[in-house]
Design a protein around this motif. Structure first.
Motif, mmCIF file in Angstrom:
data_model
loop_
_atom_site.group_PDB
_atom_site.id
_atom_site.type_symbol
_atom_site.label_atom_id
_atom_site.label_comp_id
_atom_site.label_asym_id
_atom_site.label_seq_id
_atom_site.Cartn_x
_atom_site.Cartn_y
_atom_site.Cartn_z
ATOM 1 N N VAL A 80 19.642 -23.253 -65.686
ATOM 2 C CA VAL A 80 18.212 -22.950 -65.782
ATOM 3 C C VAL A 80 17.997 -22.460 -67.212
ATOM 4 N N VAL A 81 17.095 -23.101 -67.949
ATOM 5 C CA VAL A 81 16.801 -22.582 -69.285
ATOM 6 C C VAL A 81 15.628 -21.612 -69.201
ATOM 7 N N LEU A 120 21.611 -18.927 -65.846
ATOM 8 C CA LEU A 120 20.418 -18.827 -66.692
ATOM 9 C C LEU A 120 20.870 -18.781 -68.147
ATOM 10 N N ALA A 130 18.392 -11.210 -63.213
ATOM 11 C CA ALA A 130 19.233 -11.868 -64.233
ATOM 12 C C ALA A 130 18.704 -11.587 -65.639
ATOM 13 N N ASP A 131 17.397 -11.483 -65.765
ATOM 14 C CA ASP A 131 16.805 -11.254 -67.085
ATOM 15 C C ASP A 131 17.150 -9.874 -67.619
ATOM 16 N N LEU A 158 13.036 -10.027 -63.518
ATOM 17 C CA LEU A 158 13.959 -10.587 -62.530
ATOM 18 C C LEU A 158 15.357 -10.039 -62.839
ATOM 19 N N GLU A 207 9.568 -12.923 -66.062
ATOM 20 C CA GLU A 207 10.631 -13.855 -66.467
ATOM 21 C C GLU A 207 10.191 -14.566 -67.734
ATOM 22 N N PHE A 208 11.079 -15.450 -68.206
ATOM 23 C CA PHE A 208 10.751 -16.260 -69.366
ATOM 24 C C PHE A 208 10.340 -17.653 -68.901
ATOM 25 N N PRO A 209 9.438 -18.296 -69.642
ATOM 26 C CA PRO A 209 9.087 -19.670 -69.300
ATOM 27 C C PRO A 209 10.355 -20.513 -69.243
ATOM 28 N N GLY A 210 10.426 -21.442 -68.306
ATOM 29 C CA GLY A 210 11.617 -22.285 -68.223
ATOM 30 C C GLY A 210 11.803 -22.842 -66.836
ATOM 31 N N GLY A 211 12.991 -23.351 -66.583
ATOM 32 C CA GLY A 211 13.296 -23.928 -65.274
ATOM 33 C C GLY A 211 14.587 -24.719 -65.345
ATOM 34 N N ARG A 212 14.879 -25.406 -64.241
ATOM 35 C CA ARG A 212 16.137 -26.164 -64.162
ATOM 36 C C ARG A 212 16.166 -27.327 -65.150
ATOM 37 N N LEU A 221 23.285 -16.991 -61.759
ATOM 38 C CA LEU A 221 22.177 -16.883 -60.796
ATOM 39 C C LEU A 221 22.665 -17.150 -59.381
ATOM 40 N N ARG A 270 5.671 -13.698 -62.357
ATOM 41 C CA ARG A 270 5.718 -14.677 -61.271
ATOM 42 C C ARG A 270 4.625 -14.418 -60.238
#
Ligand SMILES: Nc1nc2c([nH]c(=O)n2[C@H]2C[C@H](O)[C@@H](COP(=O)(O)OP(=O)(O)OP(=O)(O)O)O2)c(=O)[nH]1
Length: 244
Positions: free
Chosen positions: A119-120, A192, A228-229, A226, A146-151, A186, A135
């Motif tokens: 996930v970036v 991440l 992980a962040d 989140l 969180e930061f903008p991003g996704g899989r 994650l 979120r």
């Protein structure tokens, strides 16, 4: 119990990517902490049986855990990229078996994480500020930041995923230019990876999120991230202080 004054393993080369090795260091289980795995957060403590250590450093270049109070145990793991893999340096002050066990756990977990999907996240930087988003769903994480991003999709590069997600989520074009911190676990097979990026033009607008905020080194810690962040916030804070 046998103690090493300082158990220094000779540096060893392992044929695994440094990113996977550093990712293994983000989980409590790799240190041998009993119970369910949780993420190690710089500045927070971890319990190893009757021992308590503070995570003093956790970044792509390794982990340092220092004694808390009267404890004498300490762990230092260095991660360095070398041709064909990683040079791993392990030094511990603690029970004799720790160093060898630590090396085994790191290499086993890193071998799995080397195959993990990514996930970036994107730390969009502008004027010594970073963009965060809140979120809206699902209920368990709504309200967290969180930061903008996704899989990253199969066949897609990380940089392409960063650009695509920022266009989809914020409506802006970004230029990814580096990473911050270690990959953070994650799930068993998902990590991440946080990229930094510039967005020279345009005003970001939230598409699926409740809110956006530009945070500084002073306010970065003021929103609930989140889990992980949270591992990455100290490294990002350092980066913000260095950004002109
Ligand atoms: N984009 C993003 N995702 C993050 C961050 N931190 C973090 O734990 N995640 C997690 C949340 C999601 O479970 C997953 C991203 O997966 P996704 O792109 O499919 O996002 P999603 O919101 O649709 O989540 P999901 O339905 O797939 O669970 O990574 C972050 O900073 N940015």
């Amino acid at each position: 119990m046998g103690w090493t004054v300082k158990g220094i393993m000779p540096p060893m080369r392992i044929p695994l990517p440094p990113r996977a090795v550093a990712a293994a260091l983000t989980e409590s289980g790799v240190l041998g902490a009993p119970g369910p795995r949780h993420l190690l957060v710089p500045g927070e403590d971890v319990r190893l049986g009757e021992h308590r250590l503070r995570i003093a450093h956790l970044d792509a270049d390794g982990l340092r855990a220092v004694p808390v109070g009267r404890q004498v145990v300490a762990i230092d793991v260095g991660v360095e990229a070398v041709d064909g893999g990683t040079e791993l340096t392990v030094a511990v002050r603690g029970p004799k078996a720790w160093a060898a066990e630590l090396v085994d756990r790191i290499t086993q977990r890193a071998a799995v994480l080397a195959e993990a999907r990514v996930v970036v996240g994107t730390a969009v930087l502008r004027d010594r500020q970073v963009l965060a988003q809140q979120r809206a769903y699902p209920p368990e994480t709504a309200g967290l930041w969180e930061f903008p991003g996704g899989r990253v999709e199969p066949g897609e590069s990380d940089a392409d995923a960063v650009r695509r997600e920022c266009r989809e989520e914020l409506g802006i074009d970004v230029l990814p230019n580096g990473t911050v911190g270690p990959d953070v676990v994650l799930a068993d097979d998902l990590v991440l990876r946080l990229y930094t990026a510039h967005a020279p033009h345009g005003t970001p607008r939230p598409h699926d999120h409740q809110a956006l905020a530009w945070l500084t080194e002073h306010t970065l810690d003021s929103v609930p991230w989140l889990p992980a962040d949270r591992v990455l916030i100290p490294a990002l804070c350092t980066r913000l202080t260095q950004t002109r």
